[in-house]
Design a protein around this motif. Structure first.
Motif, mmCIF file in Angstrom:
data_model
loop_
_atom_site.group_PDB
_atom_site.id
_atom_site.type_symbol
_atom_site.label_atom_id
_atom_site.label_comp_id
_atom_site.label_asym_id
_atom_site.label_seq_id
_atom_site.Cartn_x
_atom_site.Cartn_y
_atom_site.Cartn_z
ATOM 1 N N ASP E 49 0.846 -1.194 0.000
ATOM 2 C CA ASP E 49 0.000 0.000 0.000
ATOM 3 C C ASP E 49 0.886 1.251 0.000
ATOM 4 O OD1 ASP E 49 -0.037 1.079 3.126
ATOM 5 O OD2 ASP E 49 0.409 -1.062 2.860
ATOM 6 N N LEU E 50 0.305 2.357 -0.468
ATOM 7 C CA LEU E 50 1.098 3.569 -0.663
ATOM 8 C C LEU E 50 1.647 4.125 0.645
ATOM 9 C CD1 LEU E 50 2.189 5.477 -2.762
ATOM 10 C CD2 LEU E 50 0.103 6.833 -2.577
ATOM 11 N N LYS E 51 0.895 3.979 1.714
ATOM 12 C CA LYS E 51 1.380 4.478 3.012
ATOM 13 C C LYS E 51 2.677 3.766 3.407
ATOM 14 C CE LYS E 51 0.147 3.854 7.813
ATOM 15 N NZ LYS E 51 -0.916 3.530 8.780
ATOM 16 N N LEU E 70 13.370 14.439 1.140
ATOM 17 C CA LEU E 70 12.813 13.994 2.420
ATOM 18 C C LEU E 70 11.555 14.788 2.742
ATOM 19 C CD1 LEU E 70 12.849 12.364 5.021
ATOM 20 C CD2 LEU E 70 14.449 14.010 5.979
ATOM 21 N N ARG E 71 11.610 16.113 2.554
ATOM 22 C CA ARG E 71 10.417 16.925 2.844
ATOM 23 C C ARG E 71 9.252 16.521 1.934
ATOM 24 N NH1 ARG E 71 14.357 21.143 3.829
ATOM 25 N NH2 ARG E 71 14.228 21.686 1.632
ATOM 26 N N THR E 72 9.543 16.280 0.646
ATOM 27 C CA THR E 72 8.481 15.852 -0.271
ATOM 28 C C THR E 72 7.812 14.569 0.219
ATOM 29 O OG1 THR E 72 9.505 16.874 -2.195
ATOM 30 C CG2 THR E 72 8.029 15.017 -2.632
ATOM 31 N N HIS E 73 8.602 13.630 0.718
ATOM 32 C CA HIS E 73 8.013 12.344 1.099
ATOM 33 C C HIS E 73 7.506 12.325 2.544
ATOM 34 C CE1 HIS E 73 8.597 10.313 -2.699
ATOM 35 N NE2 HIS E 73 9.686 11.040 -2.815
ATOM 36 N N LEU E 74 7.974 13.228 3.404
ATOM 37 C CA LEU E 74 7.299 13.393 4.700
ATOM 38 C C LEU E 74 5.870 13.866 4.438
ATOM 39 C CD1 LEU E 74 10.144 15.155 6.765
ATOM 40 C CD2 LEU E 74 9.297 12.833 7.119
ATOM 41 N N THR E 83 -0.135 8.892 9.800
ATOM 42 C CA THR E 83 -0.211 9.927 10.828
ATOM 43 C C THR E 83 1.209 10.420 11.129
ATOM 44 O OG1 THR E 83 0.113 8.366 12.619
ATOM 45 C CG2 THR E 83 -2.172 8.732 11.877
ATOM 46 N N ASP E 84 1.292 11.589 11.766
ATOM 47 C CA ASP E 84 2.612 12.057 12.178
ATOM 48 C C ASP E 84 3.270 11.065 13.122
ATOM 49 O OD1 ASP E 84 2.252 14.258 10.587
ATOM 50 O OD2 ASP E 84 3.028 15.647 12.099
ATOM 51 N N GLN E 85 2.467 10.331 13.879
ATOM 52 C CA GLN E 85 3.046 9.339 14.779
ATOM 53 C C GLN E 85 3.646 8.165 13.978
ATOM 54 O OE1 GLN E 85 3.587 10.156 17.734
ATOM 55 N NE2 GLN E 85 4.665 8.255 18.220
ATOM 56 N N ASP E 86 2.994 7.745 12.893
ATOM 57 C CA ASP E 86 3.570 6.709 12.018
ATOM 58 C C ASP E 86 4.931 7.158 11.481
ATOM 59 O OD1 ASP E 86 1.254 5.082 12.162
ATOM 60 O OD2 ASP E 86 0.353 6.065 10.418
ATOM 61 N N ILE E 87 4.988 8.413 11.033
ATOM 62 C CA ILE E 87 6.236 8.935 10.457
ATOM 63 C C ILE E 87 7.319 8.994 11.528
ATOM 64 C CG2 ILE E 87 7.303 10.927 9.344
ATOM 65 C CD1 ILE E 87 4.518 11.587 8.182
ATOM 66 N N ALA E 108 14.078 17.084 12.526
ATOM 67 C CA ALA E 108 14.040 18.553 12.421
ATOM 68 C C ALA E 108 13.245 18.986 11.190
ATOM 69 C CB ALA E 108 15.468 19.114 12.380
ATOM 70 N N HIS E 109 13.375 18.229 10.096
ATOM 71 C CA HIS E 109 12.554 18.548 8.917
ATOM 72 C C HIS E 109 11.072 18.313 9.204
ATOM 73 C CE1 HIS E 109 15.709 19.519 6.138
ATOM 74 N NE2 HIS E 109 16.367 18.436 6.466
ATOM 75 N N LEU E 110 10.769 17.231 9.906
ATOM 76 C CA LEU E 110 9.363 16.968 10.258
ATOM 77 C C LEU E 110 8.817 18.101 11.128
ATOM 78 C CD1 LEU E 110 6.979 14.942 10.142
ATOM 79 C CD2 LEU E 110 7.882 13.896 12.223
ATOM 80 N N GLN E 111 9.623 18.556 12.083
ATOM 81 C CA GLN E 111 9.182 19.646 12.961
ATOM 82 C C GLN E 111 8.956 20.939 12.161
ATOM 83 O OE1 GLN E 111 12.035 21.441 15.723
ATOM 84 N NE2 GLN E 111 10.587 21.051 17.361
#
Lengths: 115, 115, 115, 115, 115, 115
Positions: E49-51, E70-74, E83-87, E108-111
């Motif tokens: 699955d895509l996720k 990385l930002r594109t795929h986050l 979810t952000d928790q999955d990431i 840091a990129h996620l934040q």
């Protein structure tokens, strides 16, 4: 945070609380792992003196090319008693293993911290 | 080859001539560059003691994952006065920077040399 | 498999069918992607001559440290008209960028193919 | 060693004791860090299912190119419920990020385990 | 550009046209390869699955240390239903394989994307 | 600095003195090693033409992801006679070996230098 001074306090110096708070804002568990595992378990192992550990860390971060951590441990090496000449020799020793580009980048970070 | 004993002779030990001859068979100029630049220029710089240099080399080669050179410098670290415990501490210090797989591989090389 | 000779046929030479069959046993789609995208799309682009492309491939595979592909393209460079001296110069040029360990490993593969 | 079954037991399967004993022979503290930190702290975090974690591990080890750990987690992915097709899709997804050589190497390990 | 919605449209979301136009300005053929090979061939494969694919991509880009991708795929992981928790769990799982510096950089990129 | 024009002068062009002065401010010995070893020893070897050497350097720096050195050698390739199309083909050839993210980053540097 109050705890017995150890390698982590020496390496982070007066930035100790600021660094751990920044990591905790990224992720509280990450901050705990870095504090409890990376520093209080791995770094606090007896055997090597802290100055040698920090020179090794500077070489590894030159290899990885991770600027924020490299700057933290360039400062950490100084706080652990390394002279700028010790650090410079460590970075130059990386040349035969890593080539010039990574070493030029690391020396630029050292210069930025000195000016 | 007759020359004044230096870092290169300590690191290579009784394998000195064999190692340089192997490199010369790969490429004579390569052997010259490794001898004259990597060792007699970079390694012979004053400042850090040879034991510290070899521990740094072991960490860098753990990062690169280059088995023959790692084995050469695991032996070189011993010849420069590092105990196996010093080397072991150096490899364990790589964990927070490089993760476990590279360190497991390096410790397996250290074990192979000990048995 | 019958198709118009192109870069892929020159690089693989008389190993062409054996290499694609080995890849197809790993995964049929992988073999298709390598043939149709890596070779028949990217390698067949006009502009650079095939010898230059293969020397660049040898340098990249020295950087990656991927032995089977490095051996394929050391042979491919020869088949595309590079002399062993051209290949040797390409590998030595990697020293300032990658350091010595990766180059020593690549030259050892070149030597193995020559003996 | 007797402990409550967790991710580590599923991933290692009937090789559990053998793997931890091998790590302990390399270094007892290393074995403890891998068991207590890598597995019982990081892997046992709730959130992602173990199959997804193992597919991520296979992708990371394809990037690192660490054969023994890659083989452990190719098997671990199966034990966590991934089909060989799930694993194959994970490795093929690495192509756009890592290029072909690392993926070819990983698929060769998967094939070796199947034959 | 009008085409049937697929993985690429989900991952890029309302940035789809902007991203492909930016790539086309870098090089029109590059944009074609990324669209037709990376996305419409590799990403559109059935199976995972895509996720799950996007979590694997985030782990691989943490390993590579490539901030724009990385930002594109986050963002792509979120758009694919993570979810952000999955990431966050995916990034923390990278610690035993890659060490802390790469994971700190990724978090840091996620934040940055959350604030 | 007055010396016989060689590869180094062609590659650095009118930035020659500025580049060596910047390196000397980082570390005088580093500047000497780069000038005497990297350029006047390795780059001045006969065999490959300078344009081919610079295309190889661009590919290696795409692999390393070292922006300042990549920009220096993208310019150096032009000064050695490579067209922008030659450079573009070199970077696109990296896709099958390195994947897309490193190549996108390198093409962005080429674009920045053109605008």
């Amino acid at each position: 945070m109050t705890d017995t001074p150890n390698a982590r306090h020496t390496i982070f110096g007066d930035q100790h609380d600021r660094i751990l708070e920044r990591l905790a804002r990224l992720d509280p568990d990450l901050a705990t792992y870095i504090r409890d595992f990376a520093y209080d378990t791995i770094y606090d192992r007896p055997g090597l003196d802290l100055k040698t550990k920090e020179l090794i860390a500077c070489a590894l971060l030159t290899s990885l090319g991770s600027p924020p951590e490299l700057r933290t441990h360039l400062r950490g090496a100084r706080r652990a008693g390394a002279t700028d000449q010790d650090i410079r020799e460590t970075l130059l020793l990386c040349i035969p293993y890593l080539g010039f580009p990574r070493v030029v980048a690391a020396l630029a970070h050292l210069q930025d911290m000195t000016e």
